[in-house]
Design a protein around this motif. Sequence first.
Motif, PDB file in Angstrom:
ATOM      1  N   ARG A 195      -0.525   8.380   1.307  1.00  0.00           N
ATOM      2  CA  ARG A 195      -0.180   7.055   0.783  1.00  0.00           C
ATOM      3  C   ARG A 195       1.051   7.146  -0.128  1.00  0.00           C
ATOM      4  O   ARG A 195       1.874   6.220  -0.161  1.00  0.00           O
ATOM      5  N   ASP A 238      -0.458  -3.519   5.762  1.00  0.00           N
ATOM      6  CA  ASP A 238      -1.043  -2.282   5.266  1.00  0.00           C
ATOM      7  C   ASP A 238      -1.801  -2.515   3.962  1.00  0.00           C
ATOM      8  O   ASP A 238      -2.934  -2.063   3.795  1.00  0.00           O
ATOM      9  N   GLN A 261       3.935   7.079   2.213  1.00  0.00           N
ATOM     10  CA  GLN A 261       4.145   5.713   2.688  1.00  0.00           C
ATOM     11  C   GLN A 261       4.944   4.893   1.670  1.00  0.00           C
ATOM     12  O   GLN A 261       5.882   4.173   2.026  1.00  0.00           O
ATOM     13  N   GLY A 262       4.547   4.988   0.410  1.00  0.00           N
ATOM     14  CA  GLY A 262       5.244   4.244  -0.627  1.00  0.00           C
ATOM     15  C   GLY A 262       6.702   4.634  -0.750  1.00  0.00           C
ATOM     16  O   GLY A 262       7.567   3.787  -1.004  1.00  0.00           O
ATOM     17  N   CYS A 318      -1.871   9.385   7.107  1.00  0.00           N
ATOM     18  CA  CYS A 318      -3.034   8.634   6.613  1.00  0.00           C
ATOM     19  C   CYS A 318      -4.124   8.579   7.682  1.00  0.00           C
ATOM     20  O   CYS A 318      -5.310   8.781   7.399  1.00  0.00           O
ATOM     21  N   SER A 335       2.120   6.970   7.608  1.00  0.00           N
ATOM     22  CA  SER A 335       1.003   6.259   8.242  1.00  0.00           C
ATOM     23  C   SER A 335       0.225   7.174   9.170  1.00  0.00           C
ATOM     24  O   SER A 335      -1.020   7.138   9.202  1.00  0.00           O
ATOM     25  N   TYR A 389       0.098   4.480  -3.093  1.00  0.00           N
ATOM     26  CA  TYR A 389       1.172   3.838  -2.326  1.00  0.00           C
ATOM     27  C   TYR A 389       2.079   3.035  -3.255  1.00  0.00           C
ATOM     28  O   TYR A 389       3.315   3.139  -3.212  1.00  0.00           O
TER      29      TYR A 389
END
Length: 451
Positions: free
Chosen positions: A96, A16, A99-100, A83, A80, A45
Amino acid sequence: MLLFTLAIGFVMAMIDVTAVNTALSAISADLGVPLEGLVWVVDGYTLTFAALLLAGGALADRHGPRRIYQAGLGTFVIGSVLCALAPSGAALIAARLLQGSGAALFMPSSLALLTHAEEDEKRRARMFGTWAAIVSAAATVGPLAGGLLVEAFGWRSIFWLNLPLGLLGIALAQVKAPAPPPRKRELRLASHGLGAGALAALAFVLIEGPVLGWLSVPVISASIASVAMALLLAWDERATAQPILPRALYGIAPFRAAVMTGMLINFGTFAHMFVVSLWMQDVHGSGALGTGLAILPMTAGAGIGNVLSGRAVARHGTRMPLLLGMGSGAVAALLLAQASAGTPPWLLIVGGTLMFAAVGYAIPAMTATVMGTGGKGNASAAGAALNASRQVGALLGVAVAGSILHAVPAWGARLAIVYGTIAAAYALAWFAIHRHVQPAATGVAAAVMAD
């Protein structure tokens, strides 16, 4: 199969990160994202990843690492998908951030599960070596995979790739991963919130400072808030009986030096990838595939350095690979500082590959030092501290590089300042290792990465 299961999270994260760098121009063109927005796409992220990693380690202890590993994969998959569906730059940045958060849950849990999976020290050492090789292979494939996907299917495809990988990881973890019992550990939400807030305010200062003005009210306010929250966190950590990071780890000098080295390694590598991606696309007109091909030998160099270092650690301990890797990385960065807008791309690629190979040689020794000094009792906390420091380094590297690109218009001066800063960071790591990681510090730490 167990190693593959526990590496899936890292594989998704590595692909990613590297794939997003190849897609920056495509994202900017499609969603109308300016330079500071692209910095937020990369650093959004990293921000939640770094800020919540220690909380992820605490949750793994409280609720069991397998459960938290699966929860992290699920959160990462949802982020994801969001995104991939993002209609604007702001929506992409928000996804994002999610995601982080997921990565912050599964990263420390996977290291803890690896530590608990094998009682025999030598077999566990080989598992760590193989696991590191799988992750390095993903980092190597990431730029090429990202470039191919973006060229063939558009930038959104790099996020759709995480959907099958994440669901597979959740299912395999249920069947293959061990399930160590939870341990009583206080989850100090206020302290984690202070750390996250300080880091978020610092990121705002570094990214928005060149845009809004360093003396603007929002930037000055964020600076004051960042310092205030950092001081409050430091005071709270000293006062409490159960700090976020076990107090025993604070007193181990090799642990502190290795954690700082991890931060400085990522500072340099992520700043380099961000700058070289934009340099290839803006100066040389490269597309996503061309950019991915340019980054590919660099990440491959890091993988080769990882493999060579594992054997060196087993023979000589951690000090020698750390000093050799960071010293060589500083020299390579100084050579890259001589580049200009007219430098042929292959020269910058060769220099970047040498720099990545050098710091890649240091990474297994760094990991061995951290996990060896932490031991099984503090495996989750030590792994979370290392990963948090590395993500803070990545966050700062991209933010500082973005600030330099904003402030300096000429590419020759930009490259000189960016790579001079990276060289100084690697030199600082070298001095910390030289002072605090002694030749006698082999033992368990050396065994961790034995091949």
